[in-house]
Write a protein that holds these residues in place. Sequence first.
Motif, PDB file in Angstrom:
ATOM      1  N   VAL A 294      70.629  19.322 112.580  1.00  0.00           N
ATOM      2  CA  VAL A 294      69.297  19.728 112.099  1.00  0.00           C
ATOM      3  C   VAL A 294      68.205  18.903 112.766  1.00  0.00           C
ATOM      4  O   VAL A 294      67.168  19.441 113.195  1.00  0.00           O
ATOM      5  CB  VAL A 294      69.210  19.583 110.559  1.00  0.00           C
ATOM      6  N   MET A 295      68.414  17.586 112.880  1.00  0.00           N
ATOM      7  CA  MET A 295      67.415  16.723 113.508  1.00  0.00           C
ATOM      8  C   MET A 295      67.229  17.092 114.978  1.00  0.00           C
ATOM      9  O   MET A 295      66.101  17.108 115.490  1.00  0.00           O
ATOM     10  CB  MET A 295      67.836  15.249 113.395  1.00  0.00           C
ATOM     11  N   LEU A 296      68.312  17.398 115.673  1.00  0.00           N
ATOM     12  CA  LEU A 296      68.219  17.799 117.078  1.00  0.00           C
ATOM     13  C   LEU A 296      67.429  19.101 117.221  1.00  0.00           C
ATOM     14  O   LEU A 296      66.604  19.245 118.128  1.00  0.00           O
ATOM     15  CB  LEU A 296      69.612  17.963 117.675  1.00  0.00           C
ATOM     16  N   ILE A 297      67.682  20.042 116.320  1.00  0.00           N
ATOM     17  CA  ILE A 297      66.954  21.313 116.354  1.00  0.00           C
ATOM     18  C   ILE A 297      65.466  21.093 116.111  1.00  0.00           C
ATOM     19  O   ILE A 297      64.610  21.694 116.785  1.00  0.00           O
ATOM     20  CB  ILE A 297      67.540  22.293 115.309  1.00  0.00           C
ATOM     21  N   VAL A 298      65.142  20.224 115.163  1.00  0.00           N
ATOM     22  CA  VAL A 298      63.727  19.938 114.858  1.00  0.00           C
ATOM     23  C   VAL A 298      63.021  19.336 116.068  1.00  0.00           C
ATOM     24  O   VAL A 298      61.937  19.792 116.462  1.00  0.00           O
ATOM     25  CB  VAL A 298      63.617  18.985 113.647  1.00  0.00           C
ATOM     26  N   TYR A 299      63.628  18.324 116.682  1.00  0.00           N
ATOM     27  CA  TYR A 299      63.022  17.704 117.864  1.00  0.00           C
ATOM     28  C   TYR A 299      62.895  18.719 119.001  1.00  0.00           C
ATOM     29  O   TYR A 299      61.871  18.771 119.692  1.00  0.00           O
ATOM     30  CB  TYR A 299      63.870  16.515 118.328  1.00  0.00           C
ATOM     31  N   TYR A 300      63.932  19.520 119.181  1.00  0.00           N
ATOM     32  CA  TYR A 300      63.931  20.520 120.257  1.00  0.00           C
ATOM     33  C   TYR A 300      62.789  21.515 120.075  1.00  0.00           C
ATOM     34  O   TYR A 300      62.062  21.834 121.022  1.00  0.00           O
ATOM     35  CB  TYR A 300      65.276  21.244 120.273  1.00  0.00           C
ATOM     36  N   LEU A 301      62.613  21.988 118.838  1.00  0.00           N
ATOM     37  CA  LEU A 301      61.542  22.947 118.555  1.00  0.00           C
ATOM     38  C   LEU A 301      60.164  22.322 118.757  1.00  0.00           C
ATOM     39  O   LEU A 301      59.243  22.977 119.262  1.00  0.00           O
ATOM     40  CB  LEU A 301      61.686  23.491 117.129  1.00  0.00           C
ATOM     41  N   VAL A 302      60.015  21.062 118.362  1.00  0.00           N
ATOM     42  CA  VAL A 302      58.730  20.370 118.559  1.00  0.00           C
ATOM     43  C   VAL A 302      58.393  20.287 120.045  1.00  0.00           C
ATOM     44  O   VAL A 302      57.258  20.585 120.459  1.00  0.00           O
ATOM     45  CB  VAL A 302      58.767  18.955 117.941  1.00  0.00           C
ATOM     46  N   PHE A 303      59.358  19.892 120.857  1.00  0.00           N
ATOM     47  CA  PHE A 303      59.130  19.807 122.310  1.00  0.00           C
ATOM     48  C   PHE A 303      58.742  21.170 122.886  1.00  0.00           C
ATOM     49  O   PHE A 303      57.811  21.278 123.691  1.00  0.00           O
ATOM     50  CB  PHE A 303      60.390  19.301 123.014  1.00  0.00           C
ATOM     51  N   GLN A 304      59.442  22.208 122.459  1.00  0.00           N
ATOM     52  CA  GLN A 304      59.187  23.538 123.004  1.00  0.00           C
ATOM     53  C   GLN A 304      57.841  24.090 122.549  1.00  0.00           C
ATOM     54  O   GLN A 304      57.100  24.694 123.349  1.00  0.00           O
ATOM     55  CB  GLN A 304      60.310  24.507 122.588  1.00  0.00           C
ATOM     56  N   VAL A 305      57.519  23.913 121.291  1.00  0.00           N
ATOM     57  CA  VAL A 305      56.231  24.397 120.779  1.00  0.00           C
ATOM     58  C   VAL A 305      55.073  23.723 121.504  1.00  0.00           C
ATOM     59  O   VAL A 305      54.100  24.384 121.904  1.00  0.00           O
ATOM     60  CB  VAL A 305      56.127  24.163 119.251  1.00  0.00           C
ATOM     61  N   LEU A 306      55.166  22.422 121.694  1.00  0.00           N
ATOM     62  CA  LEU A 306      54.109  21.708 122.417  1.00  0.00           C
ATOM     63  C   LEU A 306      53.978  22.220 123.849  1.00  0.00           C
ATOM     64  O   LEU A 306      52.861  22.491 124.320  1.00  0.00           O
ATOM     65  CB  LEU A 306      54.410  20.208 122.432  1.00  0.00           C
ATOM     66  N   ALA A 307      55.098  22.363 124.530  1.00  0.00           N
ATOM     67  CA  ALA A 307      55.067  22.793 125.924  1.00  0.00           C
ATOM     68  C   ALA A 307      54.477  24.189 126.064  1.00  0.00           C
ATOM     69  O   ALA A 307      53.561  24.420 126.865  1.00  0.00           O
ATOM     70  CB  ALA A 307      56.476  22.754 126.513  1.00  0.00           C
ATOM     71  N   PHE A 308      54.962  25.136 125.286  1.00  0.00           N
ATOM     72  CA  PHE A 308      54.537  26.525 125.444  1.00  0.00           C
ATOM     73  C   PHE A 308      53.119  26.760 124.915  1.00  0.00           C
ATOM     74  O   PHE A 308      52.368  27.558 125.484  1.00  0.00           O
ATOM     75  CB  PHE A 308      55.532  27.461 124.751  1.00  0.00           C
ATOM     76  N   THR A 309      52.761  26.059 123.830  1.00  0.00           N
ATOM     77  CA  THR A 309      51.419  26.232 123.269  1.00  0.00           C
ATOM     78  C   THR A 309      50.355  25.715 124.222  1.00  0.00           C
ATOM     79  O   THR A 309      49.360  26.391 124.506  1.00  0.00           O
ATOM     80  CB  THR A 309      51.303  25.510 121.915  1.00  0.00           C
ATOM     81  N   VAL A 310      50.550  24.501 124.737  1.00  0.00           N
ATOM     82  CA  VAL A 310      49.558  23.902 125.638  1.00  0.00           C
ATOM     83  C   VAL A 310      49.475  24.674 126.949  1.00  0.00           C
ATOM     84  O   VAL A 310      48.387  24.949 127.457  1.00  0.00           O
ATOM     85  CB  VAL A 310      49.898  22.415 125.904  1.00  0.00           C
ATOM     86  N   PHE A 311      50.624  25.059 127.497  1.00  0.00           N
ATOM     87  CA  PHE A 311      50.621  25.780 128.771  1.00  0.00           C
ATOM     88  C   PHE A 311      49.939  27.142 128.629  1.00  0.00           C
ATOM     89  O   PHE A 311      49.236  27.605 129.536  1.00  0.00           O
ATOM     90  CB  PHE A 311      52.056  25.969 129.259  1.00  0.00           C
ATOM     91  N   ALA A 312      50.138  27.810 127.495  1.00  0.00           N
ATOM     92  CA  ALA A 312      49.558  29.138 127.274  1.00  0.00           C
ATOM     93  C   ALA A 312      48.042  29.082 127.153  1.00  0.00           C
ATOM     94  O   ALA A 312      47.325  30.012 127.547  1.00  0.00           O
ATOM     95  CB  ALA A 312      50.161  29.781 126.037  1.00  0.00           C
ATOM     96  N   LYS A 313      47.533  27.958 126.625  1.00  0.00           N
ATOM     97  CA  LYS A 313      46.079  27.852 126.381  1.00  0.00           C
ATOM     98  C   LYS A 313      45.343  27.061 127.453  1.00  0.00           C
ATOM     99  O   LYS A 313      44.114  26.992 127.452  1.00  0.00           O
ATOM    100  CB  LYS A 313      45.841  27.181 125.027  1.00  0.00           C
ATOM    101  N   ARG A 314      46.091  26.466 128.396  1.00  0.00           N
ATOM    102  CA  ARG A 314      45.446  25.586 129.390  1.00  0.00           C
ATOM    103  C   ARG A 314      44.555  26.371 130.334  1.00  0.00           C
ATOM    104  O   ARG A 314      44.908  27.453 130.809  1.00  0.00           O
ATOM    105  CB  ARG A 314      46.506  24.833 130.184  1.00  0.00           C
ATOM    106  N   ASP A 315      43.388  25.777 130.588  1.00  0.00           N
ATOM    107  CA  ASP A 315      42.464  26.328 131.582  1.00  0.00           C
ATOM    108  C   ASP A 315      42.816  25.749 132.929  1.00  0.00           C
ATOM    109  O   ASP A 315      42.760  24.538 133.123  1.00  0.00           O
ATOM    110  CB  ASP A 315      41.016  25.966 131.197  1.00  0.00           C
ATOM    111  N   VAL A 316      43.187  26.595 133.895  1.00  0.00           N
ATOM    112  CA  VAL A 316      43.591  26.114 135.208  1.00  0.00           C
ATOM    113  C   VAL A 316      42.529  26.380 136.262  1.00  0.00           C
ATOM    114  O   VAL A 316      42.773  26.268 137.460  1.00  0.00           O
ATOM    115  CB  VAL A 316      44.920  26.794 135.642  1.00  0.00           C
ATOM    116  N   ALA A 317      41.344  26.687 135.826  1.00  0.00           N
ATOM    117  CA  ALA A 317      40.272  26.974 136.780  1.00  0.00           C
ATOM    118  C   ALA A 317      39.940  25.772 137.636  1.00  0.00           C
ATOM    119  O   ALA A 317      39.586  25.883 138.797  1.00  0.00           O
ATOM    120  CB  ALA A 317      39.018  27.443 136.040  1.00  0.00           C
ATOM    121  N   SER A 318      40.086  24.590 137.061  1.00  0.00           N
ATOM    122  CA  SER A 318      39.797  23.350 137.799  1.00  0.00           C
ATOM    123  C   SER A 318      40.976  22.910 138.625  1.00  0.00           C
ATOM    124  O   SER A 318      40.839  22.008 139.443  1.00  0.00           O
ATOM    125  CB  SER A 318      39.404  22.228 136.830  1.00  0.00           C
TER     126      SER A 318
END
Length: 318
Positions: A294-318
Amino acid sequence: MGKLIVNEWAKLFRRTGTLVMVGLVILLVMGVAGVYKYDEIKNPPQENPKWKEALQQQIKDDTIALKGVGKANANMKMYYERAIAVNKYKVEHNIAPESEKHVWVFVRDAEQIISFVGIFVIVVAAGMVSSEFSWGTVKLLLIRPISRTKILLSKYLTVLLFGLTLLATLFVFSWIAGAIFFGFPEGNISHLAYFDGEVVERSLVVQLIVEYLLSSIDLLMLATMAFMISAVFRNSNLAIGIALFLMFMGQTATMLLATKFEWAKYILFANTNLTMYFDGVPPIESMTLTFSIVMLIVYYLVFQVLAFTVFAKRDVAS
């Protein structure tokens, strides 16, 4: 999605460094096998004809130690109970300790090289996203009629495939090197596992495959962390530095904390070694296999949510 993964795979293996990593794993396996063979020639193994007496003495010593530990240290209590049970099983079933190295012993010894595989996978994971930003090619990716989620997922799956490829390369070539240098054992060799209070015999080949996969959990989590840092901060050096530091220091620091604080069981590195539930003892008595998963799944989901959320919203114009 398939075409994206194939494209990422082709990009990865067009880099000279990727082929060097694969080659280094093979050379390392062969080199270690050569060193072990040289040591075996210099110091030939000798079978102890009184191995039963030695094991019986060890059982007595462990029994005394078990009584001394009592309930004061649950982990040591579990350790001695396992050691006593396994040694009694060997004596009762006339299973002599292995005195000669053979192919499967070397395959197990080669598990230590998984840490080098981990370094290579971390390097690839750390640069998978950040390199697109540093080279300026990320805009070419994002103008295509493909969602950012699919783009990032294809990169992450490529990292996983690369890790599995290196792991399979390590297993196969350790088997080849072990067969060449040490040969095969006579008869069937079983693995003695202590689980749920009793000793059971398992196929050694199946056991080794399971051990390799379980040993790679640490690799998976660190690679996922490095990938997340790469996607969030666009900095491969930061991702590599943090992941490698935790790889070498995380387990040690966590074990030290576990001796004094029960909350240490919530730290990632207290849960990555699942083999402790089959052939060892957990660092904290209250930990269970289900808890660690369960702890491994929680950490794994946290890493994935951070990665995909930030990448999806990042402005790459600069």
